[in-house]
Structures are given as C-alpha cells and as structure tokens.
Design a protein around this motif. Structure first.
Motif, PDB file in Angstrom:
ATOM      1  N   LYS A  62       0.728  -1.498   0.311  1.00  0.00           N
ATOM      2  CA  LYS A  62       0.100  -0.223   0.190  1.00  0.00           C
ATOM      3  C   LYS A  62       1.032   1.383  -0.018  1.00  0.00           C
ATOM      4  O   LYS A  62       0.340   2.079  -0.514  1.00  0.00           O
ATOM      5  N   LYS A  70       2.845   1.561  -3.091  1.00  0.00           N
ATOM      6  CA  LYS A  70       2.073   2.038  -4.460  1.00  0.00           C
ATOM      7  C   LYS A  70       1.655   3.468  -4.611  1.00  0.00           C
ATOM      8  O   LYS A  70       1.555   4.156  -5.990  1.00  0.00           O
ATOM      9  N   LYS A  71       1.666   4.238  -3.529  1.00  0.00           N
ATOM     10  CA  LYS A  71       2.136   5.626  -3.582  1.00  0.00           C
ATOM     11  C   LYS A  71       3.148   6.829  -3.594  1.00  0.00           C
ATOM     12  O   LYS A  71       3.460   7.675  -3.662  1.00  0.00           O
TER      13      LYS A  71
END
Ligand code: TYM
Length: 375
Positions: A165, A168-169
């Motif tokens: 998570k 992905k940023k």
C-alpha cells in the motif's frame, strides 16, 4: 561555505546543521520545547548538550501525551559491520523516551537493506552480524512488555500488505528526488523505503522516531502519504552525527578502524585510539596551548563529553572555560573522555553478556512481541 552531503547511505564534508534544518524543512529543538519535555523527566544529556538538535512534530507528540492518547516510538539498525558508539545513541534516547512516557518501542532490523545498498556485502555475512547487533540493543534494558524487535526477512509476512500500500503511493520521480536513485539503482533498494516506512503505521497513534538526521528522507515521504492511508504523519527527533575521531568532517564509519570506537572495544584500545587519533582543538605545543588556549568547538574529546557523557552541566562549563583559557591541556581532556567512555563500555559489555534472555522477550515471547506476531 564547505560542501557537504547527507543521504541515508552517504555522509560527507563538514556538516552545517542549521542549513540542514532549512534544507530538510525540520525545526530546531528549542529551549521552549526542552522546557516542555523537562516537565516529564530530567532531560537526557544528549538533549541538554544539543546532540539531538532538530525535530518534526515533537510538540504534537507531546500534546498527544498530555491529552492521554500517547504516542509510540520506532527506530532501527541495519547490520553492515561492527556497531560503533554512534549507532547506539538513538537507542539510548529511545529508551529514555520509553521510561519517561511509558511508550511502546518498535525496533526494525532491516537484514536486507545493506545487502541491497552496498556492493560486496552478502546476506550470509549480514546474518552473522544480526545477533550481535540485537544483543547490543537489548542490553539497554527496554521494557519487555512494551518492546518489539523484528528482522525484516523474518517478519515480512506481517509487513508485506502495508508495504505494497505504501509502495503504490511512491513514484519513481519522488524516490529519485528524495534518495538520489539513478538508472543504476537496483529495484530491491528501490522498494526498500516502503519497508522502512511500514513500522510508522504499526499503531493508530503518532509515531516518534529517534535517529540521526540521515534517516529523515524516509520520514519526509511518510509524511506525504500517511494521512491518505488513515495514519498520522510521523514525528521525529534528529541527532547530529558522531564525527570520526580523526576530525570534525563526515561521520564515524564502521569501515575505518581508527575513526571509530566500537561497542566491543576494550579499555586499552579505547585509550590508544583516543590518545592517538581524537582530533584536538588544542595548541601545537604545551607552551602555545597555555598562551592561546584551545578551541572546544572542534575538539572531539570536548564535543563527546559535552554532547554525550558529562551529566554535570556546571562541571562542563568549567571544563569549557579551562580549555579555552589553556589551563586544561588536551591530554587531560582526553583522559576525562577515556575514563567516561570506558566506564560506559564496561557497563554496556556486562549488560550485553546478560541480554540473551531479553532478546527472546523482545523478539517473540514478550507481551508486545506476541501481539505483533498474532497480528
Ligand atoms: P544504521 O544501521 O546505518 O544506523 C543505526 C542508527 O544510527 C544512526 N547513525 C549514526 N548516529 C550518529 N553518528 C553516526 N556516525 C551514525 N551512523 C549511523 C542512524 O541514523 C540510525 O538511527 N536505515 C537504517 C535502519 C533503520 C532505521 C529505522 C533507523 C530501519 N528503520 C528507523 C532509524 C529509524 C540504517 O541503515 O541505520
């Protein structure tokens, strides 16, 4: 102005810490914030002496504590060579914060980071160092109910979901800008920052991270993405680097023997290294020193006493005055440091021999460790 460079993997030149505060966008640790901290416990010498000099959101973490929400602590060590005294200092201040604020402590041992970042270091070599590093950290006596120490390659099953998570940023362009990655950077080290960010998300509280300022780039990225993941921006306190014994430039490095005091050095070695290599701000001869005095600002023995070891502020001022005036000689100042250092290392090495049992608690059997493994 001298040129200098600070990244998680390289520290060079004579560092201008005020400029770093500006460049990194952090805040200085002011007398005001020290007064707030002091309400909770006697300030550690590393705070009083200015070794920890910069922060992000320490004030907010203290507000959270006063409101009863509290915060948690996170720090780490990536094995890559024998641990020197500089590596232990963030752990010592972390223990101080745990004692004063009764906070949980998470210690990450990224047993892949330096394999990915350094040429010529194998995973097998790292695996041989990990246990000793963990013993050094455990010997500081963290609260077994409130401490979890974990190796990335062992705990990865519990980290991978939040890591993807986070990953992905983070775009390539951010990673290039923040870490200086190039086309030659391997994709392993490209992904690694996600793993160093994950522990900042272990609790739904603010995370306070003690480390030297080289680690700040990770927290800068964390702060950009944390809220979008439903978490707090990380708070941090930053230390300076312990300079190499040989002079005020760069940082103490495990790979250059004479520049470093290792945690396993014996008293004779410490004495020899300090006497032979510790950079002196004193005069070239005794006569000249008596006449002109010494410069405590560049003197390694003085700086170490001031920032790390001399608990008595009044005594430290006397030493400063006497060294400046020439009354106190370099050799005498060095002897003061040798005595303090050897007393510190003797106690540390004794505790380390007894720390085996604690390691099990911190990594597997303690209350917080069990909770983390159960997920
Ligand atoms: P590492 O293993 O290089 O260093 C461990 C800690 O010591 C600090 N440090 C120093 N402090 C003073 N003087 C020096 N010469 C010096 N050299 C290193 C580092 O800032 C660090 O706090 N990526 C990290 C491992 C890590 C970590 C973390 C560190 C994983 N998660 C969370 C801090 C917080 C590393 O390579 O540290």
């Amino acid at each position: 102005m001298d040129k200098f460079k600070v990244t998680p993997w390289e520290v060079e030149g004579r560092i201008d810490y005020n400029k770093l505060i500006k460049d990194f966008g952090t805040k200085p640790i002011t007398q005001d914030i020290l007064r707030v901290l002091e309400k909770h416990g006697r300030l550690h010498v590393m705070l009083r002496g200015g070794y920890f000099f910069s922060h992000r959101d320490l004030d907010l973490a203290l507000d959270d504590y006063e409101k009863g929400k509290g915060f948690f602590l996170y720090t780490g060590r990536a094995p890559s060579g024998a641990m020197h005294i500089g590596h232990l200092l963030p752990f010592i201040i972390t223990k101080w914060f745990q004692d004063v604020f009764h906070a949980n402590v998470y210690v990450q041992i990224p047993d892949e980071e330096k394999f990915l970042a350094k040429r010529g270091l194998s995973l097998e070599e790292i695996d041989k160092m990990v246990e000793t590093d963990i013993l050094h950290i455990s010997s500081l006596g963290f609260d077994p109910h409130r401490t979890f120490i974990f190796r990335d390659r062992e705990y990865i099953r519990h980290m991978y979901t939040p890591a993807v998570k986070v990953a992905k940023k983070i775009t390539y362009s951010t990673a290039r800008a923040v870490f200086g990655f190039t086309n030659e950077t391997n994709i392993g080290i490209g992904f690694y920052p996600a793993l160093q960010i994950v522990p900042t998300l272990f609790e739904k509280k603010r995370c306070l991270i003690p480390a030297a300022i080289d680690q700040d780039p990770y927290w800068r990225i964390q702060r950009d993405i944390a809220e979008s993941l439903g978490h707090y921006k990380a708070a941090a306190i930053h230390s300076k680097f312990l300079p190499p014994l040989t002079g005020p430039e760069g940082k103490m490095s495990s790979s250059v023997q004479e520049t470093a005091i290792y945690l396993d050095d014996d008293p004779r070695t410490v004495k020899e290294k300090i006497m032979k290599y510790a950079f002196s701000g004193g005069g070239a001869t005794i006569e000249e020193h008596r006449k002109r005095g010494g410069n405590p600002e560049v003197d390694v023995a003085f700086q170490w006493l001031h920032m790390l070891f001399e608990e008595d502020d009044g005594r430290m001022e006397e030493i400063r005055k006497d060294y400046r005036s020439g009354k106190l000689l370099t050799g005498e100042l060095k002897m003061m440091l040798i005595e303090k250092l050897n007393r510190f290392l003797e106690k540390h090495q004794k505790e380390k021999r007894r720390a085996e049992k604690l390691v099990r608690l911190y990594m597997h059997d303690g209350k917080l460790a069990k909770r983390m493994w159960e997920g």
